[in-house]
Design an enzyme around this catalytic site. Structure first.
Site, PDB file in Angstrom:
ATOM      1  NE  ARG A 235       9.999  -5.585  66.059  1.00  0.00           N
ATOM      2  CZ  ARG A 235       9.251  -6.762  66.363  1.00  0.00           C
ATOM      3  NH1 ARG A 235       9.591  -7.865  66.208  1.00  0.00           N
ATOM      4  NH2 ARG A 235       8.013  -6.403  66.798  1.00  0.00           N
ATOM      5  CD  GLU A 264      10.421  -7.174  59.174  1.00  0.00           C
ATOM      6  OE1 GLU A 264       9.374  -7.253  59.305  1.00  0.00           O
ATOM      7  OE2 GLU A 264      11.456  -7.449  59.860  1.00  0.00           O
ATOM      8  CG  HIS A 283       8.688  -9.994  61.386  1.00  0.00           C
ATOM      9  ND1 HIS A 283       8.837  -8.702  61.418  1.00  0.00           N
ATOM     10  CD2 HIS A 283       8.368 -10.630  62.389  1.00  0.00           C
ATOM     11  CE1 HIS A 283       8.746  -8.630  62.940  1.00  0.00           C
ATOM     12  NE2 HIS A 283       8.472  -9.619  63.535  1.00  0.00           N
TER      13      HIS A 283
HETATM   14  C1  GLV Z   1       6.404  -9.807  66.547  1.00  0.00           C
HETATM   15  O1  GLV Z   1       7.585  -9.559  65.955  1.00  0.00           O
HETATM   16  C2  GLV Z   1       6.172  -9.158  67.806  1.00  0.00           C
HETATM   17  O2  GLV Z   1       6.703  -8.253  68.037  1.00  0.00           O
HETATM   18  O3  GLV Z   1       5.016  -9.782  68.140  1.00  0.00           O
END
Ligand code: GLV
Ligand code: GLV
Length: 322
Positions: A235, A264, A283
């Site tokens: 993250r 984001e 992401h």
């Molecule tokens: C992706 O970032 C998730 O948390 O599944």
């Protein structure tokens, strides 16, 4: 019938079963469900199936007294105020396990791309710069070796271990830092300071929580081995992006591979956007078609259990079941 909101169309078959036992409202877009519309669409719902892009904070929970469960199609739940949900007896489901290998692949892809300047080289060829006056030479696009280098894994959970296995296959030495003691063959556990000082590559695999927010701050970035590479598929909020960008532009760090950001989508003023030695992806750590089906199936399974009055199979706050 219970009212259920699903904040996006989801892939796979299992999600279709939800309509058999509940009155399902699926947000059809376009795009993501805006925060205001989330509050409106959720009125009167007893269940919510959401994405990591939906912010579920305490104020929203306060305005939804009927809400009985939340099932997120993500492994991370930092977009949900889990403590507030727990206080209200609301179980929060997530999707661990199924995205482990997929996310480890994306991590290793970023590590290799950053080490070998793949994205920069792709731009060079594509924009027509590979010409006689810019020809192949012994020091042309030289990068950094992966084999024989040390990888430091911050957080040795399932994804961290899957990255460790890949690193071992590539001939790397692997050290790791983990909150609790874990025993993984061939991986030495060290404290975070030792890991940062010793590793040629550092990859982050902790969840974002109050304890890990800006864990990799300016001081810790300064403690990294000169010329190291940072990879983050966990993250964005775990890393101080300004400090990282400064270290990269000063040449203290060699490169970075970054899939997750403090905000984001990224905004134009994100300093990482303007550095040639950062490989950026939007992401997509768990983004394979198959894994997204498996994540949707797990999210649907959690919701089906909750609708049937049973405990969710993958719940981050099982204490609500007392
Ligand atoms: C992706 O970032 C998730 O948390 O599944
Ligand atoms: C590289 O392509 C080499 O042949 O050394």
């Amino acid at each position: 019938m219970e009212k259920l909101l699903i904040t996006h169309q989801l892939p796979g078959e299992r999600v279709k079963q939800l309509a058999q036992t509940s009155d399902v409202n699926v947000w059809m877009g376009p795009g993501l469900l805006p925060a205001q519309a989330l509050a409106e669409e959720l009125q009167g719902s007893t269940g919510l199936v959401c994405l990591l892009t939906d912010r579920i904070d305490e104020a929203l929970l306060d305005s939804m007294p009927a809400l009985k469960f939340i099932s997120s199609m993500s492994v991370g739940v930092d977009h949900i105020d889990v403590a507030a949900a727990t206080q209200r007896g609301i179980p929060v489901g997530h999707t661990p396990g199924v995205l482990v290998e997929t996310t480890a692949d994306a991590t290793f892809g970023l590590l290799l791309a950053a080490a070998r300047r793949m994205a920069e080289a792709d731009r060079f060829v594509r924009q027509g710069s590979w010409r006689a006056e810019n020809a192949w030479s012994p020091d042309f696009f030289t990068g950094k070796d992966v084999a024989g280098a040390t990888l430091g894994i911050v957080g040795l959970g399932d994804i961290g271990r899957a990255v460790a296995r890949r690193a071992q296959g590539f001939g790397m030495d692997v050290v790791a830092w983990n909150r609790s003691a874990v025993d993984v063959p061939g991986v030495s556990l060290v404290d975070l300071g030792t890991l940062l000082g010793r590793s040629d590559f550092v990859s982050i695999h902790v969840a974002l929580t109050a304890d890990t927010a800006e864990l990799i701050n300016a001081e810790r970035i300064a403690a990294m081995k000169p010329g190291a590479v940072l990879v983050n598929t966990a993250r964005g909020g775990i890393v101080d992006e300004q400090a990282l960008a400064q270290a990269l532009s000063a040449g203290d760090l060699y490169a970075a591979g970054i899939d997750v950001f403090g905000r984001e989508p990224v905004e134009d003023d994100n300093p990482l956007l303007h550095l040639p030695n950062v490989v950026l992806t939007p992401h997509i750590g768990s983004a394979t078609a198959q894994t997204r089906i498996e994540m949707a199936d797990l999210a649907a399974g959690n919701a089906l259990a909750a609708l049937a009055g049973e405990a969710m199979p993958h719940c981050v706050n099982p204490e609500v079941y007392g």
